[in-house]
Design a protein around this motif. Structure first.
Motif, mmCIF file in Angstrom:
data_model
loop_
_atom_site.group_PDB
_atom_site.id
_atom_site.type_symbol
_atom_site.label_atom_id
_atom_site.label_comp_id
_atom_site.label_asym_id
_atom_site.label_seq_id
_atom_site.Cartn_x
_atom_site.Cartn_y
_atom_site.Cartn_z
ATOM 1 N N LEU A 50 0.836 -1.194 0.000
ATOM 2 C CA LEU A 50 0.000 0.000 0.000
ATOM 3 C C LEU A 50 0.870 1.242 0.000
ATOM 4 C CD1 LEU A 50 -2.252 -1.160 2.974
ATOM 5 C CD2 LEU A 50 -2.634 -1.661 0.570
ATOM 6 N N ASP A 51 0.403 2.294 -0.673
ATOM 7 C CA ASP A 51 1.117 3.562 -0.597
ATOM 8 C C ASP A 51 0.710 4.292 0.676
ATOM 9 O OD1 ASP A 51 -1.358 4.714 -1.077
ATOM 10 O OD2 ASP A 51 -0.936 5.185 -3.176
ATOM 11 N N GLY A 61 10.609 6.173 -4.503
ATOM 12 C CA GLY A 61 10.862 6.600 -3.144
ATOM 13 C C GLY A 61 9.588 7.032 -2.443
ATOM 14 N N GLY A 62 9.485 6.727 -1.138
ATOM 15 C CA GLY A 62 8.306 7.107 -0.380
ATOM 16 C C GLY A 62 7.991 6.125 0.730
ATOM 17 N N THR A 63 6.890 6.386 1.423
ATOM 18 C CA THR A 63 6.438 5.545 2.527
ATOM 19 C C THR A 63 5.399 4.550 2.027
ATOM 20 O OG1 THR A 63 6.862 7.288 4.147
ATOM 21 C CG2 THR A 63 5.343 5.533 4.799
ATOM 22 N N TYR A 64 5.531 3.304 2.462
ATOM 23 C CA TYR A 64 4.622 2.237 2.056
ATOM 24 C C TYR A 64 4.254 1.388 3.275
ATOM 25 C CZ TYR A 64 6.249 3.322 -2.686
ATOM 26 O OH TYR A 64 6.544 3.953 -3.864
ATOM 27 N N TYR A 65 3.295 0.503 3.047
ATOM 28 C CA TYR A 65 2.899 -0.487 4.047
ATOM 29 C C TYR A 65 2.759 -1.840 3.365
ATOM 30 C CZ TYR A 65 1.498 3.713 6.640
ATOM 31 O OH TYR A 65 1.489 4.917 7.257
ATOM 32 N N TYR A 66 2.989 -2.911 4.111
ATOM 33 C CA TYR A 66 2.691 -4.246 3.595
ATOM 34 C C TYR A 66 1.811 -4.979 4.599
ATOM 35 C CZ TYR A 66 6.372 -6.179 6.675
ATOM 36 O OH TYR A 66 7.137 -6.544 7.756
ATOM 37 N N ARG A 67 0.917 -5.808 4.068
ATOM 38 C CA ARG A 67 0.030 -6.592 4.920
ATOM 39 C C ARG A 67 -0.295 -7.902 4.228
ATOM 40 N NH1 ARG A 67 -5.294 -2.870 3.794
ATOM 41 N NH2 ARG A 67 -5.855 -3.775 1.766
#
Length: 323
Positions: A72-73, A97-103
């Motif tokens: 996810l962004d 480049g940037g912030t992400y999430y994984y689930r």
């Protein structure tokens, strides 16, 4: 003589000027614009991008295959999906480049899912973020996977788990994926029985036996294929003298008025529909013998339970034929 010397000097001067100009022009044509080239390369080398690599193991350090992750962004929108291979390994596509999430989006039946969203950040050029995920295994449980005959999940199917003496030790219900999981059970003999099932599906009141053993602490997994409850429509056409009227054709329509079946009365004036799932329907006469008055209105009927036979008697008016 003096004129000759002046002419020679003038010629030498002219040739020298031409030579110098040619070299200056040649230099201007050959030398590239190094500043622009350097800027372009510098921009490319400073681009930030990277990958996420995940390895998934169970609580005994064995790789887990077919664990699917959503990436996810920062706005929690899915940007890519990846699934572990036989080595429990998965790698994302290139991420800016940037912030992400994984689930975890899905796991095998015997694996306890982890629904938490974990953040990570791509902040360097060609960066690789490496994560190790440990999923606990379900042990000594009953896992029921309930599907319709069309392989759609059945939600809210309820089951009792009974021990060898017939005492209820757990009650479980299927979620939107059709899965229900019991609590951890002691080694021994058990039964499961269906308590309730969504309307329109055939209920099974049989007690089914299963065993929990201590070999590798495995779970007992069962896939249940459920049939839709269904019934039939019986139409009987009779005339004013109570004789059956042969050759009257009817369409059977669903609740959206789509044609599901077409039936025609036999010599006794009777016609049967095919099996119809529980629900609302219509029948409509569309043709018949030339000596009858055909009523083409749509008539609603209901199938309420499994194996129900809905019987409808239709009175047919005969035409007065004068000779």
């Amino acid at each position: 003589m003096l004129k000759l010397k002046k002419a020679i000097l003038l010629l030498i001067f002219t040739v020298s000027v031409i030579f110098i100009k040619q070299n200056v022009y040649a230099s201007e044509r050959v030398i590239p614009n190094l500043d622009n080239k350097t800027d372009e390369n510098t921009n490319l080398s400073n681009k930030i991008y990277g990958h996420l690599k995940i390895t998934v193991l169970d609580d005994t350090s064995i790789p887990i295959e077919n664990v699917t992750f959503h990436i996810l962004d920062e706005n929690k929108e899915i940007v890519t999906i990846m699934t572990t291979d036989e080595n429990g390994f998965a790698i994302s596509k290139v991420l800016d480049g940037g912030t992400y999430y994984y689930r975890e989006a899905s796991v095998p039946l015997e694996v306890i899912p982890d629904t938490y969203e974990y953040p990570f950040r791509i902040s360097e050029r060609n960066q690789t973020i490496t994560k190790k995920v440990i999923n606990n295994l379900l042990k000594k449980r009953l896992i029921l996977y309930t599907l319709t005959s069309g392989y759609s999940p059945v939600e809210n199917a309820k089951y009792n788990i009974l021990d060898a003496n017939g005492f209820i030790v757990d009650t479980i219900s299927t979620d939107y994926t059709g899965i229900a999981i019991s609590k951890e059970l002691d080694v021994g003999k058990y039964y499961y029985s269906e308590v309730s099932i969504p309307n329109g599906i055939v209920n099974d009141d049989t007690k089914h036996v299963f065993n929990i053993n201590d070999v590798n602490d495995n779970c007992e997994k069962r896939t249940l294929i459920k049939r839709y409850a269904s019934g039939n429509l019986k139409l009987t056409c009779i005339d004013e003298n109570s004789f059956g009227v042969m050759g009257v054709t009817f369409n059977i329509l669903d609740s959206s008025k789509n044609i599901l079946d077409t039936i025609t009365t036999d010599i006794t004036g009777t016609a049967y529909s095919k099996k119809l799932n529980v629900g609302n329907y219509y029948y409509q006469a569309v043709s018949g013998p030339t000596n009858i008055i055909l009523d083409t209105r749509e008539t609603e009927f209901l199938i309420n339970e499994n194996n129900e036979l809905v019987s409808e008697k239709i009175f047919i008016q005969l035409m007065d034929i004068k000779i």
